[in-house]
Design an enzyme around this catalytic site. Structure first.
Site, PDB file in Angstrom:
ATOM      1  N   GLY A   1      14.222   8.322 -44.185  1.00 62.09           N
ATOM      2  CA  GLY A   1      14.348   9.658 -44.309  1.00 62.09           C
ATOM      3  C   GLY A   1      15.008  10.394 -43.225  1.00 62.09           C
TER       4      GLY A   1
ATOM      5  N   GLY B   1      48.801  -1.944 -59.654  1.00 63.88           N
ATOM      6  CA  GLY B   1      47.483  -2.579 -60.348  1.00 63.88           C
ATOM      7  C   GLY B   1      46.966  -3.955 -59.566  1.00 63.88           C
TER       8      GLY B   1
ATOM      9  N   GLU C   1      27.178   5.184 -37.403  1.00 62.72           N
ATOM     10  CA  GLU C   1      27.308   5.907 -36.052  1.00 62.72           C
ATOM     11  C   GLU C   1      27.766   7.376 -36.243  1.00 62.72           C
ATOM     12  OE1 GLU C   1      28.745   3.386 -32.823  1.00 62.72           O
ATOM     13  OE2 GLU C   1      28.396   1.660 -34.200  1.00 62.72           O
TER      14      GLU C   1
HETATM   15  C1  LIG Z   1      26.162  -0.942 -43.695  1.00 61.86           C
HETATM   16  C2  LIG Z   1      25.442  -0.038 -42.729  1.00 61.86           C
HETATM   17  C3  LIG Z   1      25.097  -0.433 -41.312  1.00 61.86           C
HETATM   18  C4  LIG Z   1      24.364   0.295 -40.626  1.00 61.86           C
HETATM   19  N1  LIG Z   1      23.879  -0.189 -39.195  1.00 61.86           N
HETATM   20  C5  LIG Z   1      23.039   0.894 -38.555  1.00 61.86           C
HETATM   21  C6  LIG Z   1      22.434   0.344 -37.445  1.00 61.86           C
HETATM   22  O1  LIG Z   1      22.971  -0.888 -36.952  1.00 61.86           O
HETATM   23  N2  LIG Z   1      21.502   1.232 -36.751  1.00 61.86           N
HETATM   24  C7  LIG Z   1      21.123   2.345 -37.169  1.00 61.86           C
HETATM   25  O2  LIG Z   1      20.207   2.869 -36.577  1.00 61.86           O
HETATM   26  N3  LIG Z   1      21.844   2.862 -38.158  1.00 61.86           N
HETATM   27  C8  LIG Z   1      22.361   1.992 -38.926  1.00 61.86           C
HETATM   28  N4  LIG Z   1      23.258   2.595 -40.143  1.00 61.86           N
HETATM   29  C9  LIG Z   1      22.733   3.735 -40.545  1.00 61.86           C
HETATM   30  C10 LIG Z   1      23.716   4.808 -40.485  1.00 61.86           C
HETATM   31  O3  LIG Z   1      24.218   5.366 -39.086  1.00 61.86           O
HETATM   32  C11 LIG Z   1      23.384   6.145 -41.414  1.00 61.86           C
HETATM   33  O4  LIG Z   1      23.638   5.641 -42.703  1.00 61.86           O
HETATM   34  C12 LIG Z   1      24.234   7.366 -40.813  1.00 61.86           C
HETATM   35  O5  LIG Z   1      23.885   7.784 -39.721  1.00 61.86           O
HETATM   36  C13 LIG Z   1      24.048   8.664 -42.033  1.00 61.86           C
HETATM   37  O6  LIG Z   1      22.802   8.785 -42.397  1.00 61.86           O
HETATM   38  P1  LIG Z   1      22.129   8.709 -44.206  1.00 61.86           P
HETATM   39  O7  LIG Z   1      22.830   7.419 -44.356  1.00 61.86           O
HETATM   40  O8  LIG Z   1      20.809   8.865 -44.078  1.00 61.86           O
HETATM   41  O9  LIG Z   1      22.882   9.864 -44.594  1.00 61.86           O
HETATM   42  P2  LIG Z   1      22.459  11.420 -44.571  1.00 61.86           P
HETATM   43  O10 LIG Z   1      21.948  11.712 -43.265  1.00 61.86           O
HETATM   44  O11 LIG Z   1      21.325  11.699 -45.469  1.00 61.86           O
HETATM   45  O12 LIG Z   1      23.864  12.205 -44.994  1.00 61.86           O
HETATM   46  C14 LIG Z   1      24.322  12.406 -46.404  1.00 61.86           C
HETATM   47  C15 LIG Z   1      25.449  13.318 -46.454  1.00 61.86           C
HETATM   48  O13 LIG Z   1      25.037  14.414 -46.002  1.00 61.86           O
HETATM   49  C16 LIG Z   1      25.991  14.982 -44.905  1.00 61.86           C
HETATM   50  N5  LIG Z   1      25.138  15.739 -43.899  1.00 61.86           N
HETATM   51  C17 LIG Z   1      23.981  15.379 -43.381  1.00 61.86           C
HETATM   52  N6  LIG Z   1      23.485  16.228 -42.288  1.00 61.86           N
HETATM   53  C18 LIG Z   1      24.664  17.163 -42.358  1.00 61.86           C
HETATM   54  C19 LIG Z   1      24.864  18.319 -41.386  1.00 61.86           C
HETATM   55  N7  LIG Z   1      24.151  18.747 -40.578  1.00 61.86           N
HETATM   56  N8  LIG Z   1      26.183  19.136 -41.706  1.00 61.86           N
HETATM   57  C20 LIG Z   1      27.038  18.426 -42.369  1.00 61.86           C
HETATM   58  N9  LIG Z   1      26.796  17.368 -43.327  1.00 61.86           N
HETATM   59  C21 LIG Z   1      25.693  16.914 -43.143  1.00 61.86           C
HETATM   60  C22 LIG Z   1      26.328  13.701 -44.339  1.00 61.86           C
HETATM   61  O14 LIG Z   1      27.722  13.658 -43.505  1.00 61.86           O
HETATM   62  C23 LIG Z   1      26.447  12.806 -45.569  1.00 61.86           C
HETATM   63  O15 LIG Z   1      27.704  13.032 -46.211  1.00 61.86           O
HETATM   64  C24 LIG Z   1      23.927   1.837 -40.946  1.00 61.86           C
HETATM   65  C25 LIG Z   1      24.210   2.366 -42.052  1.00 61.86           C
HETATM   66  C26 LIG Z   1      25.157   1.302 -43.058  1.00 61.86           C
HETATM   67  C27 LIG Z   1      25.592   1.817 -44.450  1.00 61.86           C
END
Ligand SMILES: Cc1cc2nc3c(=O)[nH]c(=O)nc-3n(C[C@H](O)[C@H](O)[C@H](O)COP(=O)(O)OP(=O)(O)OC[C@H]3O[C@@H](n4cnc5c(N)ncnc54)[C@H](O)[C@@H]3O)c2cc1C
Length: 381
Positions: free
Chosen positions: A129, A340, A363
Site C-alpha cells: 500500500g 522484426g 528508487e
Molecule cells: C523489481 C523491483 C525491485 C525493487 N526493489 C526494491 C527494494 O529493494 N526495496 C524497496 O524498498 N523497494 C523496492 N522496489 C519498489 C519500488 O521502489 C516501488 O515500486 C516504486 O517506488 C513505486 O512504488 P509503487 O510500485 O507502489 O507505485 P505507486 O507509488 O503506486 O505509483 C504508481 C504510479 O503513480 C505515480 N505517482 C505516485 N505518486 C505520485 C505523485 N505524487 N505525483 C505523480 N505521480 C505519482 C507513479 O509515478 C507511478 O506512475 C522495487 C520494485 C521493483 C519493481
C-alpha cells in the site's frame, strides 16, 4: 576547475568490471533471464574479485570505494546484464543506511559481514500500500520493555529471499507520517519473518524480488538505526546517494543497446545496401549517442558531488530521471533498428528494453523525481 579524466586506479576498476561482464555475465545472461535463475555463482565470482560491497569501508574489510568509482564499475557490469547486476549490487542499497546512520557496532557487525562473508542484504521500505509515498507506510513497531516488536508486509524487495540481514522501515503511528518512521537493522532469520520470491517480472528477471512478512518480530534496542523518528530521513538520504547508481545502470544498458544497434545497422541489408546508410537509422543512432553522453555527465556530476560531501539531492534526481527515461527511449529505438528481429528473443535488444523499463520505476519513479525537482525549483522562488 574540473577534469573529465578518470584516475589510473579508476581505469583499472573499469577494466576489471568490463572483463568480468564479458567473460562471466554476457555468456549466461539470456539463460538467467529466461529461467529467472538467481545468479549466485556469478555473484560469488564477483565477490571473490572484490566487485561487490564496493562502498564498505576498508576498516570493516571492504574496498572503501567512492560513489564515482562505484558508478564506473556498475556501468560496465550493467553492459553485461542489469538483472544479474541487480543481484550483486543491491547490497549497496542496504549498506547505505548503515554508512549514514549506523553505530560503530552496527557497522562492524553488518558491513563487516558483507565484506568477510559471501552474503546478501536487503533494503525494505516498499509495501503493497505504500510505494512512492514512503511516509504512508504501515508496517509498525512498538516498544515492549527494552525491545521493539515489528509487524507488517514489505514487497518488491531486491534480494529479499537471499539476504542474511535487512534494513526495515516501520512506523510507531501511521498518523504521524514521516515523523513516526524509524529504521532498524536485523538478521533475516529471526522468528516471525517469512519470505516469498515474486516471480514473472517483465525484466531484470535474474534478480530476486521478494515479499517479506514480519509477524511479531522482536529485536533489541540495538537494532534501531539512528534515533527513533529518523527513519524517513535516513531513507531519503539513502536515495540521494543511490539514485546516481540508477544513472549508471542506464548508461550500461544504453551503451549496449547502441553498440548492438550500430553493429546490426552495418550488416543488415535492405534495398541493396546496409540499413546504416539510411539517414533515418543514422539519426536514431546519433540520438542514442547524445543521450548516453548526457546521462554520463549528469551521473558523474551527481557522484562527484556526493564524494565531496555536497548536497546532491536534485542532481541525483536529474541523473535518475534522465537516465531512466533515456534508457527506455534508447532501448526501444534499438529494437526499431533491428526491425522484426529486434522483437525476437534470439537477439539481445528486446531484453535490454525490458530491463530498462524498471529504471523509471524503482528508487522513486520518474514522476517522483520530477516532484522532487519541481518542489525545489518552486521553493527557490
Ligand atoms: C523489481 C523491483 C525491485 C525493487 N526493489 C526494491 C527494494 O529493494 N526495496 C524497496 O524498498 N523497494 C523496492 N522496489 C519498489 C519500488 O521502489 C516501488 O515500486 C516504486 O517506488 C513505486 O512504488 P509503487 O510500485 O507502489 O507505485 P505507486 O507509488 O503506486 O505509483 C504508481 C504510479 O503513480 C505515480 N505517482 C505516485 N505518486 C505520485 C505523485 N505524487 N505525483 C505523480 N505521480 C505519482 C507513479 O509515478 C507511478 O506512475 C522495487 C520494485 C521493483 C519493481
Amino acid at each position: 576547475m574540473f577534469s573529465f579524466e578518470i584516475s589510473p586506479e579508476q581505469q583499472q576498476l573499469k577494466d576489471l568490471a568490463k572483463k568480468f561482464a564479458a567473460e562471466e555475465i554476457i555468456p549466461v545472461a539470456a539463460q538467467h533471464d529466461r529461467q529467472e535463475l538467481f545468479p549466485d555463482v556469478v555473484c560469488r565470482k564477483a565477490w571473490d574479485l572484490g566487485l561487490m560491497n564496493l562502498e564498505v569501508p576498508k576498516e570493516f574489510g571492504g574496498p572503501g570505494l567512492g560513489v564515482l568509482d562505484t558508478i564506473l564499475i556498475l556501468e560496465e557490469l550493467n553492459y553485461g546484464c542489469a538483472g544479474i547486476t541487480n543481484a550483486l549490487a543491491a547490497n549497496g542499497l542496504a549498506a547505505t543506511p548503515l554508512l549514514l546512520a549506523g553505530t560503530d557496532a552496527q557497522q562492524r557487525r553488518y558491513l563487516g559481514q558483507l565484506a568477510n562473508e559471501f552474503t546478501f542484504a536487503a533494503f525494505c521500505a516498499t509495501e503493497p500500500g505504500a510505494g512512492s509515498d514512503v511516509a504512508g507506510l504501515s508496517s509498525t513497531y512498538r516498544q515492549v520493555g527494552d525491545e521493539f516488536v515489528l509487524n507488517g508486509v514489505k514487497h518488491f524487495i531486491s534480494n529479499g529471499t537471499v539476504a542474511s540481514w535487512y534494513v526495515v522501515f516501520a512506523t510507531r503511528d501511521k498518523n504521524l507520517r514521516h515523523k513516526g518512521i524509524s529504521a532498524f537493522v536485523l538478521p533475516a532469520d529471526l522468528p516471525g519473518i517469512r519470505t516469498t520470491r515474486m516471480k514473472d517480472k517483465l525484466g531484470q528477471r535474474a534478480a530476486d524480488t521478494a515479499e517479506i512478512v514480519f509477524e511479531d518480530v522482536t529485536v533489541p534496542r540495538s537494532a534501531l538505526l539512528g534515533e527513533e523518528g529518523q527513519g524517513f530521513r535516513i531513507a531519503m538520504q539513502t536515495f540521494d546517494r543511490s539514485r546516481p547508481e540508477i544513472g549508471a545502470i542506464a548508461i550500461g544498458i544504453s551503451q549496449r543497446a547502441l553498440d548492438e544497434a550500430a553493429k546490426y545497422a552495418m550488416v543488415r541489408q535492405q534495398f541493396g545496401q546496409p540499413i546504416g546508410n539510411f539517414q533515418a537509422i543514422q539519426f536514431m543512432l546519433a540520438d542514442m549517442a547524445i543521450d548516453i553522453e548526457a546521462m554520463r555527465l549528469l551521473t558523474y556530476k551527481a557522484a562527484w558531488m556526493i564524494d565531496r560531501g555536497a548536497s546532491s539531492s536534485i542532481v541525483s534526481s536529474y541523473a535518475k530521471a534522465f537516465g531512466g527515461d533515456a534508457a527506455v527511449r534508447i532501448t526501444t529505438d534499438a529494437v526499431q533498428v533491428f526491425g522484426g528481429y529486434g522483437y525476437m528473443r534470439d537477439y539481445p535488444v528486446e531484453k535490454l528494453m525490458r530491463d530498462a523499463k524498471l529504471l523509471q520505476i524503482y528508487e522513486g519513479t520518474s514522476q517522483i523525481q520530477r516532484v522532487v525537482i519541481a518542489r525545489d525549483l518552486l521553493k527557490q522562488r
